[in-house]
Structures are given as C-alpha cells and as structure tokens.
Design an enzyme around this catalytic site. Sequence first.
Site, short mmCIF file in Angstrom:
data_model
loop_
_atom_site.label_atom_id
_atom_site.label_comp_id
_atom_site.label_asym_id
_atom_site.label_seq_id
_atom_site.Cartn_x
_atom_site.Cartn_y
_atom_site.Cartn_z
N CYS A 10 14.66 47.69 71.39
CA CYS A 10 13.25 47.44 71.08
C CYS A 10 12.48 47.60 72.46
O CYS A 10 11.34 48.23 72.44
CB CYS A 10 12.96 46.34 70.20
SG CYS A 10 13.88 46.36 68.56
C1 BEZ Z 1 17.91 45.61 69.82
O1 BEZ Z 1 16.65 46.08 69.94
O2 BEZ Z 1 18.30 45.71 70.99
C2 BEZ Z 1 18.45 45.32 68.75
C3 BEZ Z 1 17.66 44.46 67.47
C4 BEZ Z 1 18.46 44.07 66.39
C5 BEZ Z 1 19.70 44.27 66.53
C6 BEZ Z 1 20.43 44.98 67.22
C7 BEZ Z 1 19.66 45.39 68.46
#
Ligand code: BEZ
Length: 211
Positions: free
Chosen positions: A45
């Site tokens: 994210c």
């Molecule tokens: C991420 O943004 O890296 C992420 C968020 C939730 C689960 C897995 C990855």
Amino acid sequence: MAIRLGDIAPDFSAQTTEGPINFHEWLGDSWGLLFSHPADYTPVCTTELGRTAQLKSEFEKRNVKVLAVSVDGLESHKGWMQDINETQNTTVNFPIIADEDRKVATLYDMIHPNANDTLTVRSVFVIGPDKKVKLTLTYPASTGRNFQEILRVIDSLQLTANYSIATPADWKEGDDVVVSPAIATEDIPAKFPKGHKVIKPYLRTTPQPNK
Ligand code: BEZ
C-alpha cells in the site's frame, strides 16, 4: 450488493485527510478514481499510494480526481503519509478516507470475507462525470496494482465515450482503434476520414480519431 458497470456510484459522506467530503459533490464534473487499500503502514500500500501521488499530473491531465480509502483512522493515515512521502520521494496529494466504521468499504463491497474478514481488498472504481461506474478492478492484498494500466484504461474510457470506437487488446494512446460494430462499413469514411482498414467485415480499424 456488488456494484456493476453503469450503476450510479453510491454517494457517501466521509472524513478524509483533506477534511470532510460528500463524494458526488467532491467529484463535481470530474472523472473519479476511488481505490481501497487493505491497511495503513503496510508495504505494498505504501508503494501504491506513493506511485499515485507521483502520477498526479497524469490524473489531472485526464480530469480525474483521486480518492483513496482504507479502514484506519485519520491520525493513522496522517502518520503513514509521512512515511509514504519519505520512502517514495513524493508528497501524498489526494485525500484518504478514514473508514474506521467500514461504511464506504461496505457500500462498495470492498471487503471480501473469504479473502479477509476485516481488511479491504484492492478495489478500483473509475467513475465518469455522469457519476456512473465505468470500470471496476479487484486485486488481492498481495498484488500491487499497475497504475500505468489504470491510466491506460482511463484513456480508453474517455476516448470511447466520445467516438463510436473500441480499443483492441494492449491498445495504448496513439495506436489504431476498432470501429464500433454499430457503424456500417460504407459509413466509416464520413465518420473516420483519416482512413480505415477492413480486416474482416466485423473487424475494421482506423487511426485514433483525436490524434
Ligand atoms: C501490503 O500492503 O503490503 C499488504 C497489506 C495487507 C496484506 C498483505 C500485504
């Protein structure tokens, strides 16, 4: 209930990092990109929001307003934005909805319980100036989105909204386009004076009409 192409994008009021908004009012006459993130302070994210901020001028060129949503609160968003700015060499320049009560996530069916009970998947909604949903995409948490692809689709949506054409596989700005099946072959020259090719009676191409 799932949101389908052509539906009016559900309206809502929400708190964001840039103050309270009413979605439809905030959109005004612009196109909109509403996209969800599983959670703050997560690696993928962080890169996605940074990339979106870096592409601000590309969204502006296309008259697209960008709005992110995640199910954390305002203070969390604001702290995380500093990390995004620092690590992605940018400045987050669009609002992020603080959706702690999951109102927007629920309205837009962004929580897929068989993937995760509480976190949103990576949803994308492109909304036209008529407030109708033009594109939906759903990615799992583990796969970051390709924002060049999102821009490419917006180019196609905006072009096909204005001309009786469609864009073929892997089309990008400047490539030939497909003439709509609704146009009779004999009517093509009047509508597309740059020329056309008849590859099959149902497969006619023409140069991109607004180039
Ligand atoms: C991420 O943004 O890296 C992420 C968020 C939730 C689960 C897995 C990855």
